[in-house]
Structure formats: structure tokens, C-alpha cells
Design a protein around this motif. Structure first.
Motif, PDB file in Angstrom:
ATOM      1  N   ARG A   1       0.840  -1.193   0.000  1.00 39.72           N
ATOM      2  CA  ARG A   1       0.000   0.000   0.000  1.00 39.72           C
ATOM      3  C   ARG A   1       0.879   1.248   0.000  1.00 39.72           C
ATOM      4  NH1 ARG A   1      -5.293  -0.720   1.626  1.00 39.72           N
ATOM      5  NH2 ARG A   1      -5.326   1.224   2.804  1.00 39.72           N
ATOM      6  N   MET A   2       1.049   1.815  -1.168  1.00 32.46           N
ATOM      7  CA  MET A   2       1.824   3.048  -1.333  1.00 32.46           C
ATOM      8  C   MET A   2       1.148   3.881  -2.412  1.00 32.46           C
ATOM      9  SD  MET A   2       5.823   1.819  -1.246  1.00 32.46           S
ATOM     10  CE  MET A   2       5.622   0.372  -2.260  1.00 32.46           C
ATOM     11  N   ASP A   3       1.419   5.185  -2.407  1.00 30.08           N
ATOM     12  CA  ASP A   3       0.894   6.005  -3.495  1.00 30.08           C
ATOM     13  C   ASP A   3       1.649   5.648  -4.777  1.00 30.08           C
ATOM     14  OD1 ASP A   3       3.161   7.913  -4.072  1.00 30.08           O
ATOM     15  OD2 ASP A   3       2.883   8.345  -1.939  1.00 30.08           O
ATOM     16  N   PRO A   4       1.129   6.024  -5.946  1.00 23.70           N
ATOM     17  CA  PRO A   4       1.744   5.586  -7.204  1.00 23.70           C
ATOM     18  C   PRO A   4       3.213   5.971  -7.341  1.00 23.70           C
ATOM     19  CG  PRO A   4      -0.416   6.539  -7.616  1.00 23.70           C
ATOM     20  CD  PRO A   4      -0.110   6.798  -6.185  1.00 23.70           C
ATOM     21  N   VAL A   5       3.603   7.155  -6.882  1.00 25.27           N
ATOM     22  CA  VAL A   5       4.994   7.589  -7.026  1.00 25.27           C
ATOM     23  C   VAL A   5       5.909   6.724  -6.161  1.00 25.27           C
ATOM     24  CG1 VAL A   5       6.622   9.486  -6.679  1.00 25.27           C
ATOM     25  CG2 VAL A   5       4.350   9.944  -7.648  1.00 25.27           C
TER      26      VAL A   5
ATOM     27  N   GLU B   1       5.277   3.752  -5.005  1.00 25.21           N
ATOM     28  CA  GLU B   1       5.216   2.385  -5.519  1.00 25.21           C
ATOM     29  C   GLU B   1       6.132   2.216  -6.730  1.00 25.21           C
ATOM     30  OE1 GLU B   1       1.705   0.211  -7.775  1.00 25.21           O
ATOM     31  OE2 GLU B   1       1.192   0.598  -5.675  1.00 25.21           O
ATOM     32  N   THR B   2       6.089   3.170  -7.650  1.00 26.25           N
ATOM     33  CA  THR B   2       6.909   3.091  -8.854  1.00 26.25           C
ATOM     34  C   THR B   2       8.378   3.289  -8.523  1.00 26.25           C
ATOM     35  OG1 THR B   2       5.048   4.014 -10.101  1.00 26.25           O
ATOM     36  CG2 THR B   2       7.173   3.961 -11.216  1.00 26.25           C
ATOM     37  N   ARG B   3       8.663   4.154  -7.539  1.00 24.12           N
ATOM     38  CA  ARG B   3      10.051   4.337  -7.104  1.00 24.12           C
ATOM     39  C   ARG B   3      10.615   3.003  -6.624  1.00 24.12           C
ATOM     40  NH1 ARG B   3      12.902   8.598  -3.098  1.00 24.12           N
ATOM     41  NH2 ARG B   3      14.524   7.239  -2.282  1.00 24.12           N
ATOM     42  N   GLN B   4       9.877   2.302  -5.781  1.00 26.26           N
ATOM     43  CA  GLN B   4      10.360   1.034  -5.261  1.00 26.26           C
ATOM     44  C   GLN B   4      10.569   0.035  -6.394  1.00 26.26           C
ATOM     45  OE1 GLN B   4       8.255  -0.572  -1.873  1.00 26.26           O
ATOM     46  NE2 GLN B   4       8.680  -2.679  -2.488  1.00 26.26           N
ATOM     47  N   SER B   5       9.617  -0.030  -7.328  1.00 26.26           N
ATOM     48  CA  SER B   5       9.724  -0.965  -8.455  1.00 26.26           C
ATOM     49  C   SER B   5      10.952  -0.659  -9.307  1.00 26.26           C
ATOM     50  CB  SER B   5       8.453  -0.892  -9.302  1.00 26.26           C
ATOM     51  OG  SER B   5       8.564  -1.697 -10.439  1.00 26.26           O
ATOM     52  N   ALA B   6      11.194   0.642  -9.569  1.00 28.22           N
ATOM     53  CA  ALA B   6      12.341   1.036 -10.392  1.00 28.22           C
ATOM     54  C   ALA B   6      13.654   0.688  -9.713  1.00 28.22           C
ATOM     55  CB  ALA B   6      12.278   2.534 -10.696  1.00 28.22           C
ATOM     56  N   LEU B   7      13.730   0.952  -8.413  1.00 30.29           N
ATOM     57  CA  LEU B   7      14.965   0.638  -7.674  1.00 30.29           C
ATOM     58  C   LEU B   7      15.201  -0.862  -7.627  1.00 30.29           C
ATOM     59  CD1 LEU B   7      14.677   3.222  -4.747  1.00 30.29           C
ATOM     60  CD2 LEU B   7      16.347   3.240  -6.610  1.00 30.29           C
ATOM     61  N   GLU B   8      14.129  -1.641  -7.495  1.00 33.51           N
ATOM     62  CA  GLU B   8      14.279  -3.090  -7.520  1.00 33.51           C
ATOM     63  C   GLU B   8      14.791  -3.560  -8.879  1.00 33.51           C
ATOM     64  OE1 GLU B   8      10.503  -4.663  -6.483  1.00 33.51           O
ATOM     65  OE2 GLU B   8      10.712  -4.254  -4.329  1.00 33.51           O
ATOM     66  N   GLU B   9      14.316  -2.912  -9.937  1.00 31.33           N
ATOM     67  CA  GLU B   9      14.778  -3.272 -11.277  1.00 31.33           C
ATOM     68  C   GLU B   9      16.262  -2.970 -11.442  1.00 31.33           C
ATOM     69  OE1 GLU B   9      13.753  -1.986 -15.846  1.00 31.33           O
ATOM     70  OE2 GLU B   9      12.114  -2.136 -14.389  1.00 31.33           O
ATOM     71  N   LEU B  10      16.703  -1.821 -10.939  1.00 33.75           N
ATOM     72  CA  LEU B  10      18.126  -1.472 -11.003  1.00 33.75           C
ATOM     73  C   LEU B  10      18.949  -2.462 -10.188  1.00 33.75           C
ATOM     74  CD1 LEU B  10      18.026   2.426 -10.656  1.00 33.75           C
ATOM     75  CD2 LEU B  10      18.287   1.068 -12.734  1.00 33.75           C
TER      76      LEU B  10
ATOM     77  N   ARG C   1       7.821   5.956 -21.788  1.00 33.93           N
ATOM     78  CA  ARG C   1       7.882   4.924 -22.824  1.00 33.93           C
ATOM     79  C   ARG C   1       7.319   3.594 -22.347  1.00 33.93           C
ATOM     80  NH1 ARG C   1      14.102   5.813 -24.896  1.00 33.93           N
ATOM     81  NH2 ARG C   1      13.856   7.901 -25.732  1.00 33.93           N
ATOM     82  N   ARG C   2       7.320   3.389 -21.032  1.00 30.13           N
ATOM     83  CA  ARG C   2       6.747   2.150 -20.492  1.00 30.13           C
ATOM     84  C   ARG C   2       5.526   2.489 -19.647  1.00 30.13           C
ATOM     85  NH1 ARG C   2      11.561  -1.295 -17.933  1.00 30.13           N
ATOM     86  NH2 ARG C   2       9.796  -2.377 -16.977  1.00 30.13           N
ATOM     87  N   LYS C   3       4.421   1.785 -19.945  1.00 32.82           N
ATOM     88  CA  LYS C   3       3.148   2.166 -19.320  1.00 32.82           C
ATOM     89  C   LYS C   3       3.157   1.965 -17.811  1.00 32.82           C
ATOM     90  CE  LYS C   3       0.956  -2.287 -20.348  1.00 32.82           C
ATOM     91  NZ  LYS C   3      -0.142  -2.945 -21.075  1.00 32.82           N
ATOM     92  N   GLU C   4       4.008   1.036 -17.290  1.00 34.63           N
ATOM     93  CA  GLU C   4       4.032   0.845 -15.848  1.00 34.63           C
ATOM     94  C   GLU C   4       4.631   2.044 -15.111  1.00 34.63           C
ATOM     95  OE1 GLU C   4       7.093  -2.203 -17.454  1.00 34.63           O
ATOM     96  OE2 GLU C   4       5.358  -1.090 -18.188  1.00 34.63           O
TER      97      GLU C   4
END
Length: 778
Positions: A233-237, A239-248, A349-352
């Protein structure tokens, strides 16, 4: 018309100054002012092209470089830049075409070394380009670089041999012998040609490196993963920050596996070589790992400014990743909003990444009192969030229903109204329970069905004329269903007054034109809509419209080519392959086998990027083999069936074709080897009945081949079917006698007697008869 020279020079100087400071957006504005004075000035066009290229506005940069190329057709620079842009966009075919033109112009400009580099790069992208190979060979030859020239001539000879032009291949190799008589490769090539063997296929050499940037979607394909509905449960920003850092972090940790030869994961190495990403040296990959590690450590310690500097270095080295762009944009929102906007637009460029990126873009514009841009960004964020509340089948329709809302908001000038939209969107999305909140809001709306399309949630926040368009469109659809086409058309044109750029309305008009029998006008309308969607960056919608056009004009191959290009650029590989196959079928029905085969080959090349590569390869190779068989091109068909056999060792059809072709070509040992290999595969699976059936079918097709009958006899003996084995031995004895091989016939009859059949006395009499006839002839 003559322009103001002083105004032109002032604007150019201001543009150069902004470019020097890497303020590319400002530079573009100044160069546009300069071009208003002298629209065809080559320097101004090249300058704005460079600035747009730095902003990664590839389409804009391409447009200006194309204009320069028409004004200064002998200048290689525009062609060099266009080749770079096409490759960055993943349009390899166009890259090769323009790259060859650049190489020729460089040669005419006496820049031989640069021309060689361009030819090498073309070959690196397309090793089987015969024109590039021969041209580079001639340049090396004139420069006295005989060894290099011989290498390219040999590659060209191999390609000539591949297309069946053996005479030219021999001529090329003979010329190589003249210029490099002691070259071992040349000597071996001549031996291969004399013995009617294949020359080695040309491959990329170490000097032929692809450009350092390819289309980002190739990287996205390697890194794609499904999003879970049970995310934290996080706001979109956040949530996306965590996802991006995990990808890196995943890139960082997976790099060791990639470098050690693992093919199960894709890390930095996969992103920096081959089709997965950039072509970088090992040292550059090491630098990327170093900076990525530092960036992750710094952000963990709360030092976002330093982390941004490290990620900027990653971009400078050449690794372009959506997650990097998003994190950079996020970290720079307060310190450098203009730069943040640039990075966040790249992250779209990426919808996620779309919801969070649009929210941050809206925040930046709102702080700068640019409320119209802020409102547009917030509404885009809301649209992407709303799309998550409906099932997949209604996503496209809901996406279109937002267009009149966006259109109407572009005409809103009241700051109070604009600010209200910004605040409402932020209050609904920038919250930890935003997903649950939107789902509850969707539950309050009318139920969605085929007859009742989804209503945009944003309608609850807005009261504008966009609602009129949605209502009018519903009326148009109802009139269309009742076949009142003229009334529906009048209603549609009336709705255009409220939202002239609302694409679903234009699509509806196209449908009305088609249903009323104006098919050509409908096609023109759809093509225009598809092009407009493409300009707006909505490739999925552009593809959807083009697919509709192919239904109206299935034989129009130019339209299908456009569709394939869009699908390929959007990484919809399987769909693009399907369209190539459809195009091949059309050519096949038109009896144009060459073009049909070419279409299938393009599909096969694209299939290498598909996750279902093997399935596609079998389907496509089967079609290619069928064409080769029809053209009686036995050797080419043989190579295709060999590939099919490798993909499907247990497939009987491919094996039978290989046996048949080898026999046609007089290659009996190869045919027998295929038989033995297939029998072995079947026996290893304990499929003895299939072995007997296989050999019997071969005997039916080739009754004269005693070698096949012998293999059937051996199989019966192995399986304990003595009587059936003796039957085959009896027939073999007859065949041997008929062919005059009396000695072998005697040995065969003696072998039958040794097996002690019930009628062995008859075989002894036969043996005496054969021997006596032989003595009589002697």
C-alpha cells in the motif's frame, strides 16, 4: 522570400549558446526563430536537428535532417545522423539503406576511412548485404589492402553461392587468388567450390560494432514482468520508485550470472551487447555496475542528489533504461525541474511508469504555474489509473472516452477551474489506498457491458462539454446499429464541433463510410487516423486502426507493411510475425513465390526475437521448404529441411523429405544416414511399430533401393520377426539376381538357409540352380 539576416544571426548565436549549456529545449526555440527567417538554411536545420536529437525527439530530428538532405544532397552529415536516428528507433532496414548512402557520399568527399567505417557498420547490421560487401571489397582493393579485400570478396562469393549464382562466386574467388595467391582462406574456398561444397557464411568481424544505442523496447522485452494485484500500500509515485529501484538492483545482481555464461537471467551484460541493448566494451559495463552500485547505496542513505549524479553517469556511458530515467526525474523534481521533465517524459515509454511520471510532470508544471500543462498531465495519470479498474476487453474503449475530456481541458483557460482539476486528481491518486479508492468509485458507476461502455471516472470530477461528445457518440452508435447511416453521419459531424480531434468520433465516421459502401474513403480516413495516433505516440491505437484497414483491403501490401513496422517497433513480435505470414500467403496466392519466400524469411528473422521462437521457426521453415520444393531448388530445400530436422528430430515428414531430396541429388550415403538416425530415435523410444511403418513407406516410394529393404530386414531380425525378415531377404535375393550380382544373391540365399525356414529345401534347390547357372555362364 528574403528573411532578416540580423535576426537570423542573433537567433543562431542564442541557439548555439543554449546548446553549449546543454539547454536543448531553449536551443530548439532559438533555432526555430532562425528558421522563420531562412527556412532552408542548412546550418540552422542541422543545428535544430542536433538539439532535438539530444532531447531524444527522434521524429523531429529526422524531419529536419531529411530536409537538409534534400537541400544539400551531397553532404554526408545529414545521412550519418539519419542512420543514427533510424538505428536508435530500431528501424534497421532504413538504417542500412541510409547508411549505404552516407558511405557513398563520404567516399565522394574523399573521406575514405569514414566511408569504410560506414560500410563496416552496415555489414555489422546486415552481414548478408551483398552490395555492401562488394563495395567495401573494391575500396580495400583500390587502397592496396589486399587481405581485407579478399576477405570481403570471399564473403560476397558465399552470398552469391547462397542465391545460386555459382558462376559469379567462382569468378570472385578466382580474383581473390590473383590478388592474394598465398592466402589459405582463398585457397580453401576454391577447393570447396571445386568439390561443390558450401562456402562458410559471412559473419560479423570484431571491427563491425553496432551503434551504441538501439530501440529501448528491446530492453523492455527482456526485463518485462507481471505486476501483482497485491502490491504494498503506497501512493503511485512511491510504488513506482520502489519498483524502479528493484529493477536497477536486479540488473546489478544478475550481471554476474550473465557474465559467467548463464542464459537464465538478463543483467547488465544482456543490456549492453547483442539485441538486448547497447554494444559496449567490458570496461564500460564495469563502469555501469560501479555507478549503479553507488547510486543504490547513496539513495539508501538519503543522498538523492549524489545518487542522481551517479545515474547521470550511467546514462552518459550509454545505458538507457526507463527505470534510470524515472529515478533521475524523481530525484531532480525540486533541484532541477526542467531536467526532471526531460527524464520523466522519457520514462513514459513504459506504461508501468506512466501514472507516477505524469503525476510528477503535473507537479512540476503546477509549481511553475503552467496550469494547462499540469492539468493535462494529471488527467493522463488519472486515465492510466482508471484503465486498471476495467477488464481488458474494455480498456481500449475507455481509453478513447478520455480523449474528449482531454480535448476540452486544452481549451479551458480559467485558472480556478484548472487548479480544481489538479487538486482533485492529486487527492484521489496521491494516497496509499488509491487502488481500492478507484475500485470503489468504479463500483458506483453504471455496469459495463457490450451495450453500455465504461464511463470515465473523471466525469465525476468534471462538468464540461466533453460529456456532450460522449452522449453524442452513443447516439451515433445507436443510429448506426439501426442502419440510419446518413443521420448517424450528421450527428457525428455535429459532435466534431465540440471535439474536432476526438479520434473515436473519426473512427466512427470511418465505419459509417464503410457501411454505406464508400470503402475507399473509409480506408483513407482510417489511414489518416492511424497516422495521427502514431504522431501522438499512441502506437497501440495506431495498430488497432491499421488492422481494421487490412480487413477492408487485405491485398494492399503497403498497408500491411506499415502494420508490420508498427508492430515490430512496439515489440509486438508475434503479431508482426503473423502479419508477415499473412503477406507471404497473399504473395503465394498471387503465384509470386520469390516475394512469398522473402516474406517468410523476414518472419523467420523476426521470430528470433520471439519467446515462442521454436514454434514459429517450424511453421515458417515448413512454408519456405514448400516453396523451394515447388521451384525444384533441391539444395536450398535440403538446407531448410535440415533445419526443421534439427528443431524436430522426431518429425517423420521432415525426415522423409530429407531422404527423398538426398536421393534425388544422388547423395545416397546422406539419405541412408538420415534413415539410420531416425530409426535409432524411434527405437530409443521403443516405437518398433513406427520403425516398420517408416521403412515400409520408404520402400513403397523407393522400391528399387535394396539398402532400405536391408534395413527393414535387419529391423525384423532385431524384433524377432524371423518369417518377415526371410520375406525381405527373398526379395533382396531377387533384386540382386536382376541386377546381375550373382555372388551377393548366393550369399543372401545361404543366409536364408542358415535361418532354417520351413521351406529350407526349396531354398537349397534355388541355391544349386543359381550356382549351376553361374557355372554354365562361366
Amino acid at each position: 522570400m528574403s528573411g532578416d539576416q540580423q535576426a537570423f544571426l542573433t537567433a543562431m548565436n542564442q541557439g548555439h549558446s543554449a546548446a553549449w549549456d546543454q539547454n536543448w529545449s531553449e536551443a530548439v526555440n532559438h533555432y526555430r526563430v532562425a528558421l522563420e527567417q531562412f527556412p532552408d538554411d542548412p546550418m540552422a536545420l542541422i543545428s535544430i536537428g542536433l538539439a532535438l536529437l539530444e532531447m531524444q525527439d527522434f521524429e523531429g530530428a529526422l524531419m529536419h535532417y531529411q530536409k537538409v538532405s534534400s537541400i544539400s544532397p551531397n553532404d554526408p552529415v545529414p545521412y550519418e545522423k539519419m542512420a543514427y536516428i533510424y538505428e536508435s528507433m530500431g528501424r534497421i532496414k532504413d538504417t542500412v539503406k541510409i547508411g549505404m548512402q552516407a558511405a557513398e557520399m563520404q567516399l565522394r568527399s574523399k573521406d575514405v576511412e569514414k566511408s569504410i567505417e560506414s560500410w563496416q557498420h552496415v555489414i555489422g547490421l546486415e552481414p548478408e548485404n551483398l552490395n555492401a560487401r562488394t563495395r567495401l571489397a573494391m575500396i580495400y582493393d583500390k587502397m592496396g589492402k589486399k587481405t581485407e579485400a579478399a576477405g570481403e570478396y570471399l564473403a560476397a562469393a558465399s552470398l552469391m553461392q547462397t542465391v545460386g549464382d555459382n558462376q559469379k562466386a567462382i569468378q570472385a574467388v578466382r580474383y581473390c587468388l590473383q590478388i592474394c595467391p598465398d592466402n589459405i582462406d582463398v585457397q580453401n574456398a576454391m577447393k570447396l567450390l571445386k568439390s561443390n561444397q558450401r562456402l562458410p557464411k559471412p559473419v560479423r568481424t570484431k571491427s563491425e560494432k553496432p551503434m551504441h544505442q538501439v530501440r529501448l523496447a528491446n530492453i523492455q522485452q527482456l526485463q518485462s514482468s507481471d505486476t501483482s494485484e497485491t502490491e504494498s500500500r503506497m501512493d503511485p509515485v512511491a510504488e513506482t520508485r520502489q519498483s524502479a529501484l528493484e529493477e536497477l538492483a536486479t540488473m546489478l545482481f544478475d550481471s554476474n550470472d550473465s557474465d559467467s555464461g548463464s542464459t537464465g537471467k538478463r543483467g547488465i551484460a544482456a543490456l549492453t551487447r547483442g539485441t538486448g541493448g547497447l554494444s559496449l566494451e567490458q570496461s564500460e559495463r564495469t563502469r555501469i555496475l560501479l555507478h549503479l552500485g553507488h547510486a543504490i547505496d547513496l539513495q539508501s542513505g538519503g543522498n538523492e542528489k549524489r545518487a542522481a549524479e551517479e545515474l547521470q553517469r550511467v546514462l552518459d556511458i550509454g545505458l538507457e533504461k526507463t527505470s534510470v530515467y524515472f529515478i533521475l526525474g524523481l530525484f531532480l523534481v525540486d533541484d532541477n525541474p526542467q531536467k526532471a521533465l526531460k527524464y520523466l517524459h522519457n520514462a513514459l515509454r513504459r506504461k508501468e511508469y506512466a501514472i507516477a511520471s505524469y503525476l510528477l510532470i503535473g507537479k512540476i508544471n503546477e509549481k511553475q504555474d503552467n496550469l494547462q500543462n499540469a492539468t493535462t498531465a494529471y488527467l493522463q495519470a488519472y486515465r492510466f489509473a482508471d484503465l486498471m479498474t476495467v477488464s481488458e476487453e474494455y480498456v481500449d474503449e475507455l481509453k478513447q472516452l478520455y480523449e474528449p475530456i482531454l480535448e476540452a481541458q486544452q481549451h479551458e483557460t480559467n485558472p480556478k477551474n484548472l487548479m480544481a482539476v489538479c487538486q482533485n486528481v492529486r487527492s484521489q491518486l496521491m494516497r496509499a489506498d488509491w487502488r481500492e479508492y478507484l475500485k470503489k468509485a468504479r463500483a458506483q458507476m453504471p455496469a459495463v457491458s457490450e451495450d453500455n461502455p465504461p464511463v470515465p471516472l473523471i466525469e465525476m470530477l468534471l462538468h464540461s462539454r466533453s460529456g456532450q461528445v460522449v452522449e453524442t457518440l452513443a447516439n451515433v452508435r445507436e443510429l448506426t446499429q439501426r442502419s440510419f447511416y446518413r443521420s448517424a453521419m450528421e450527428e457525428a459531424f455535429h459532435a466534431l464541433q465540440f471535439a474536432p480531434t476526438y479520434m473515436p468520433l473519426h473512427i466512427q465516421i470511418g465505419e459509417l463510410l464503410a457501411k454505406s459502401g464508400q470503402v475507399e474513403d473509409a480506408i483513407k480516413k482510417y489511414l489518416l487516423i492511424s497516422e495521427l495516433y502514431g504522431v501522438r505516440g499512441e502506437s497501440d491505437q495506431s495498430i488497432r486502426v491499421l488492422k481494421k484497414v487490412t480487413e477492408f483491403a487485405p491485398m494492399d501490401l503497403s498497408i500491411r507493411n506499415k502494420l508490420i513496422e508498427l508492430l515490430s517497433n512496439s515489440n509486438q513480435i508475434d503479431e508482426a510475425i503473423h502479419e508477415y505470414l499473412e503477406m507471404g500467403e497473399i504473395y503465394y496466392r498471387l503465384a509470386d513465390l520469390d516475394k512469398a519466400r522473402q516474406s517468410y524469411l523476414l518472419a523467420l528473422r523476426l521470430a528470433q526475437q520471439s519467446r515462442t521462437n521454436r514454434k514459429w521457426a517450424v511453421q515458417i521453415l515448413t512454408k519456405i521448404a514448400d516453396i523451394d520444393m515447388q521451384r525444384l531448388d533441391w539444395r536450398q530445400a535440403l538446407r531448410i529441411f535440415e533445419q526443421l530436422r534439427s528443431l524436430q528430430p522426431e518429425d517423420k515428414t521432415s525426415r522423409v523429405q530429407l531422404i527423398d531430396i538426398n536421393m534425388r541429388l544422388g547423395q545416397l550415403p546422406a539419405a541412408l544416414k538420415e534413415i539410420d538416425d531416425f530409426v535409432k530415435i524411434l527405437e530409443e523410444s521403443q516405437k518398433t511399430k513406427e520403425v516398420v511403418q517408416f521403412l515400409n513407406e520408404l520402400l513403397k516410394e523407393h522400391p528399387e533401393h535394396i539398402h532400405i529393404r536391408k534395413r527393414l530386414m535387419d529391423a525384423f531380425i532385431r524384433y524377432g520377426h524371423t518369417s518377415k525378415a526371410i520375406q525381405q531377404m527373398d526379395k533382396m535375393a531377387d533384386q540382386l539376381l536382376d541386377s546381375g550380382d550373382r555372388r551377393s544373391a548366393i550369399e543372401m540365399v545361404e543366409a536364408i538357409i542358415a535361418m532354417n525356414p520351413p521351406n529350407s529345401n526349396q531354398y537349397r534347390q534355388l541355391l544349386q540352380q543359381i550356382k549351376s547357372e553361374g557355372n554354365g555362364q562361366a
